[in-house]
Design a protein around this motif. Structure first.
Motif, PDB file in Angstrom:
ATOM      1  N   ASP A   1      77.931  68.501  44.590  1.00  0.00           N
ATOM      2  CA  ASP A   1      76.731  67.684  44.411  1.00  0.00           C
ATOM      3  C   ASP A   1      75.565  68.196  45.248  1.00  0.00           C
ATOM      4  OD1 ASP A   1      78.170  65.934  42.778  1.00  0.00           O
ATOM      5  OD2 ASP A   1      78.810  64.717  44.477  1.00  0.00           O
ATOM      6  N   VAL A   2      74.364  67.786  44.886  1.00  0.00           N
ATOM      7  CA  VAL A   2      73.199  68.022  45.726  1.00  0.00           C
ATOM      8  C   VAL A   2      73.234  66.999  46.853  1.00  0.00           C
ATOM      9  CG1 VAL A   2      70.688  68.078  45.842  1.00  0.00           C
ATOM     10  CG2 VAL A   2      71.874  68.864  43.766  1.00  0.00           C
ATOM     11  N   VAL A   3      73.051  67.455  48.082  1.00  0.00           N
ATOM     12  CA  VAL A   3      73.034  66.547  49.237  1.00  0.00           C
ATOM     13  C   VAL A   3      71.591  66.390  49.695  1.00  0.00           C
ATOM     14  CG1 VAL A   3      73.818  66.148  51.592  1.00  0.00           C
ATOM     15  CG2 VAL A   3      75.359  67.186  49.922  1.00  0.00           C
TER      16      VAL A   3
ATOM     17  N   VAL B   1      70.271  70.220  49.869  1.00  0.00           N
ATOM     18  CA  VAL B   1      71.202  71.346  49.949  1.00  0.00           C
ATOM     19  C   VAL B   1      72.103  71.362  48.721  1.00  0.00           C
ATOM     20  CG1 VAL B   1      73.191  72.282  51.198  1.00  0.00           C
ATOM     21  CG2 VAL B   1      71.242  71.385  52.469  1.00  0.00           C
ATOM     22  N   ARG B   2      72.305  72.539  48.161  1.00  0.00           N
ATOM     23  CA  ARG B   2      73.347  72.811  47.184  1.00  0.00           C
ATOM     24  C   ARG B   2      74.203  73.926  47.774  1.00  0.00           C
ATOM     25  NH1 ARG B   2      68.497  71.910  44.912  1.00  0.00           N
ATOM     26  NH2 ARG B   2      68.319  70.631  43.025  1.00  0.00           N
ATOM     27  N   ALA B   3      75.513  73.955  47.506  1.00  0.00           N
ATOM     28  CA  ALA B   3      76.351  74.974  48.147  1.00  0.00           C
ATOM     29  C   ALA B   3      77.651  75.187  47.390  1.00  0.00           C
ATOM     30  CB  ALA B   3      76.654  74.577  49.595  1.00  0.00           C
ATOM     31  N   ILE B   4      78.264  76.334  47.665  1.00  0.00           N
ATOM     32  CA  ILE B   4      79.583  76.668  47.144  1.00  0.00           C
ATOM     33  C   ILE B   4      80.316  77.463  48.217  1.00  0.00           C
ATOM     34  CG2 ILE B   4      78.798  78.814  46.046  1.00  0.00           C
ATOM     35  CD1 ILE B   4      80.763  78.199  43.763  1.00  0.00           C
TER      36      ILE B   4
ATOM     37  N   GLU C   1      76.542  70.180  58.026  1.00  0.00           N
ATOM     38  CA  GLU C   1      77.415  69.184  57.397  1.00  0.00           C
ATOM     39  C   GLU C   1      77.070  69.019  55.920  1.00  0.00           C
ATOM     40  OE1 GLU C   1      78.712  66.129  60.953  1.00  0.00           O
ATOM     41  OE2 GLU C   1      76.841  65.746  59.892  1.00  0.00           O
ATOM     42  N   ALA C   2      75.779  69.070  55.599  1.00  0.00           N
ATOM     43  CA  ALA C   2      75.353  68.938  54.210  1.00  0.00           C
ATOM     44  C   ALA C   2      75.855  70.111  53.372  1.00  0.00           C
ATOM     45  CB  ALA C   2      73.830  68.839  54.137  1.00  0.00           C
ATOM     46  N   ILE C   3      75.829  71.317  53.947  1.00  0.00           N
ATOM     47  CA  ILE C   3      76.355  72.494  53.245  1.00  0.00           C
ATOM     48  C   ILE C   3      77.856  72.323  52.988  1.00  0.00           C
ATOM     49  CG2 ILE C   3      76.828  74.968  53.456  1.00  0.00           C
ATOM     50  CD1 ILE C   3      74.168  75.200  54.983  1.00  0.00           C
ATOM     51  N   GLN C   4      78.589  71.885  54.011  1.00  0.00           N
ATOM     52  CA  GLN C   4      80.022  71.665  53.849  1.00  0.00           C
ATOM     53  C   GLN C   4      80.304  70.594  52.797  1.00  0.00           C
ATOM     54  OE1 GLN C   4      80.639  70.850  58.032  1.00  0.00           O
ATOM     55  NE2 GLN C   4      81.654  72.817  58.373  1.00  0.00           N
ATOM     56  N   LYS C   5      79.524  69.515  52.827  1.00  0.00           N
ATOM     57  CA  LYS C   5      79.714  68.427  51.866  1.00  0.00           C
ATOM     58  C   LYS C   5      79.365  68.878  50.450  1.00  0.00           C
ATOM     59  CE  LYS C   5      78.265  63.640  50.930  1.00  0.00           C
ATOM     60  NZ  LYS C   5      77.427  62.506  51.411  1.00  0.00           N
ATOM     61  N   ALA C   6      78.267  69.595  50.307  1.00  0.00           N
ATOM     62  CA  ALA C   6      77.854  70.066  48.992  1.00  0.00           C
ATOM     63  C   ALA C   6      78.863  71.062  48.425  1.00  0.00           C
ATOM     64  CB  ALA C   6      76.471  70.704  49.083  1.00  0.00           C
ATOM     65  N   ALA C   7      79.416  71.917  49.282  1.00  0.00           N
ATOM     66  CA  ALA C   7      80.409  72.889  48.825  1.00  0.00           C
ATOM     67  C   ALA C   7      81.684  72.201  48.363  1.00  0.00           C
ATOM     68  CB  ALA C   7      80.722  73.882  49.944  1.00  0.00           C
ATOM     69  N   ALA C   8      82.057  71.107  49.042  1.00  0.00           N
ATOM     70  CA  ALA C   8      83.284  70.386  48.690  1.00  0.00           C
ATOM     71  C   ALA C   8      83.118  69.546  47.441  1.00  0.00           C
ATOM     72  CB  ALA C   8      83.714  69.507  49.864  1.00  0.00           C
TER      73      ALA C   8
ATOM     74  N   LEU D   1      71.835  76.901  48.704  1.00  0.00           N
ATOM     75  CA  LEU D   1      70.450  76.864  48.234  1.00  0.00           C
ATOM     76  C   LEU D   1      69.767  75.696  48.935  1.00  0.00           C
ATOM     77  CD1 LEU D   1      68.172  77.741  46.286  1.00  0.00           C
ATOM     78  CD2 LEU D   1      69.176  76.202  44.581  1.00  0.00           C
ATOM     79  N   LEU D   2      68.696  75.984  49.649  1.00  0.00           N
ATOM     80  CA  LEU D   2      68.050  75.001  50.514  1.00  0.00           C
ATOM     81  C   LEU D   2      66.621  74.715  50.037  1.00  0.00           C
ATOM     82  CD1 LEU D   2      69.019  76.825  53.836  1.00  0.00           C
ATOM     83  CD2 LEU D   2      70.345  75.041  52.683  1.00  0.00           C
ATOM     84  N   GLU D   3      66.250  73.450  50.052  1.00  0.00           N
ATOM     85  CA  GLU D   3      64.884  73.048  49.744  1.00  0.00           C
ATOM     86  C   GLU D   3      64.219  72.585  51.039  1.00  0.00           C
ATOM     87  OE1 GLU D   3      62.405  69.742  47.107  1.00  0.00           O
ATOM     88  OE2 GLU D   3      64.596  69.666  47.201  1.00  0.00           O
ATOM     89  N   PHE D   4      63.060  73.157  51.349  1.00  0.00           N
ATOM     90  CA  PHE D   4      62.333  72.819  52.569  1.00  0.00           C
ATOM     91  C   PHE D   4      61.275  71.767  52.276  1.00  0.00           C
ATOM     92  CE2 PHE D   4      64.257  76.849  53.446  1.00  0.00           C
ATOM     93  CZ  PHE D   4      64.532  76.847  54.802  1.00  0.00           C
ATOM     94  N   ASP D   5      60.896  71.044  53.332  1.00  0.00           N
ATOM     95  CA  ASP D   5      59.932  69.959  53.141  1.00  0.00           C
ATOM     96  C   ASP D   5      58.529  70.450  52.788  1.00  0.00           C
ATOM     97  OD1 ASP D   5      59.155  70.924  55.613  1.00  0.00           O
ATOM     98  OD2 ASP D   5      59.755  69.141  56.734  1.00  0.00           O
ATOM     99  N   ASN D   6      58.270  71.752  52.975  1.00  0.00           N
ATOM    100  CA  ASN D   6      56.965  72.310  52.615  1.00  0.00           C
ATOM    101  C   ASN D   6      56.962  72.893  51.206  1.00  0.00           C
ATOM    102  OD1 ASN D   6      58.454  74.626  52.938  1.00  0.00           O
ATOM    103  ND2 ASN D   6      57.344  75.355  54.739  1.00  0.00           N
TER     104      ASN D   6
END
Length: 347
Positions: free
Chosen positions: A342-344, A196-199, A332-339, A216-221
């Motif tokens: 960083d890429v989570v 996850v990357r976020a703002i 949580e990853a979106i919140q962490k990445a926005a704060a 911005l989300l990366e999927f496992d596929n």
């Protein structure tokens, strides 16, 4: 004939009242009582003809509940669900399952150890639109999914926050309260999310939360997803205002999800499949859309009926505690990445 399933609803706010209405429309279920610590909410419940209690423990002592629906503020979800699990009573927990993933993990572990089902209230998975979309994707109608774009823009009035001050507290912003639904559907339709990357930006109306965010989300596929959410944008592009799922939201006729594949594209909720004519894949060939047909049942009623079947032992949860936990971890990853910027990594 199936035995009657007696249900308790904890929380008689906007969502709790919707659950109560859905129970009334679901064969084989009945409402035993409502639980709410707010005297005004209990007065309203009793005026509506329902037995009410101030505390969940007292209610479960007095009522032989087969299941409990937890529709209280997010911070109470784990505490109340733990009480139900301890009593061996299946629970349907409104999204998100918890405010913190470690708390959700402890809840899921306890439920698993005791063999008590948890369902998480991501009710959109019970919508016939989503069911049909999943069938189309699984059948390969649009080929390999390469990208997904979701828009979740709407304007909540000031009164929404004034009538429930907890909505201004940390963890009750549109990422946790609204985007959690869209993230769950993105996972359900397109697969697991691995990074996850976020703002995000602070709410201009005050409070402790954001009022606009993008991820911005990366999927496992290998697919890539983009999503934006805001509760302070006047716009017609959100699930609430496009799906017709809940009549209090005026329907705009627009779409809010675009799913792009190697052989076609799918827009939702209008369920249009776009492909080039004659099976050719090139941008010079005209495109045409076919609109898929689905039924028009109420996803909240479908969810209650499913909950009853899980309680009877006839079905496995469509949205289990584990699934609710996975969606929460993405939030949580979106919140962490926005704060952090960083890429989570979730892989």
């Amino acid at each position: 004939m199936a035995h009657q399933i007696g249900l308790v609803v904890a929380g008689y706010g906007l969502v709790g009242r919707r659950h109560v209405a859905a129970i009334a429309q679901t064969l084989g279920t009945e409402l035993l009582a409502v639980v709410d610590s707010d005297p005004l909410a209990r007065t309203r419940a009793e005026a509506d003809g329902h037995q009410s209690f101030a505390g969940l423990e007292d209610c479960l002592t007095a009522c032989p509940a087969s299941g409990v629906i937890i529709a209280t503020p997010n911070a109470l979800h784990v505490e109340q669900a733990m009480l139900c699990i301890g009593a061996g009573i299946p629970v349907l927990i409104e999204k998100p399952i918890a405010t913190r993933s470690p708390d959700a993990e402890a809840l899921v572990e306890k439920a698993t150890a005791r063999g008590v089902p948890i369902l998480v209230g991501h009710h959109r998975r019970h919508n016939p639109i989503i069911h049909r979309a999943r069938v189309l994707i699984d059948a390969g109608d649009i080929g390999e999914i390469r990208a997904l774009q979701a828009t979740c823009w709407f304007y909540k009035p000031d009164s929404y926050f004034d009538e429930a001050p907890w909505r201004r507290k940390a963890g009750a912003g549109p990422i946790a309260v609204n985007l959690v639904h869209d993230i769950d559907l993105m996972r359900y339709l397109c697969g697991g999310i691995v990074s996850v990357r976020a703002i995000a930006r602070p709410a201009r109306r005050g409070g402790e939360n954001e009022d606009v965010a993008s991820a911005l989300l990366e999927f496992d596929n290998g697919a890539i997803g983009t999503v934006t959410v805001s509760d302070s944008i006047v716009a017609p592009w959100s699930w609430e205002m496009t799906s017709g799922e809940y009549p209090i939201y005026p329907r705009t006729g627009e779409s809010c999800y675009l799913i792009g594949g190697s052989h076609g594209a799918l827009s939702l909720p209008d369920l249009k499949v776009w492909q080039h004519a004659r099976g050719t894949r090139d941008w010079w060939t005209p495109m045409a859309a076919r609109a898929e047909i689905r039924d028009a049942t109420d996803p909240l009623v479908n969810q209650i009926a499913h909950f009853a079947e899980v309680i009877r032992g006839r079905a496995e949860p469509l949205v289990s505690g584990e699934e609710g936990l996975r969606t929460l971890k993405v939030i949580e990853a979106i919140q962490k990445a926005a704060a952090s910027g960083d890429v989570v990594d979730l892989s």
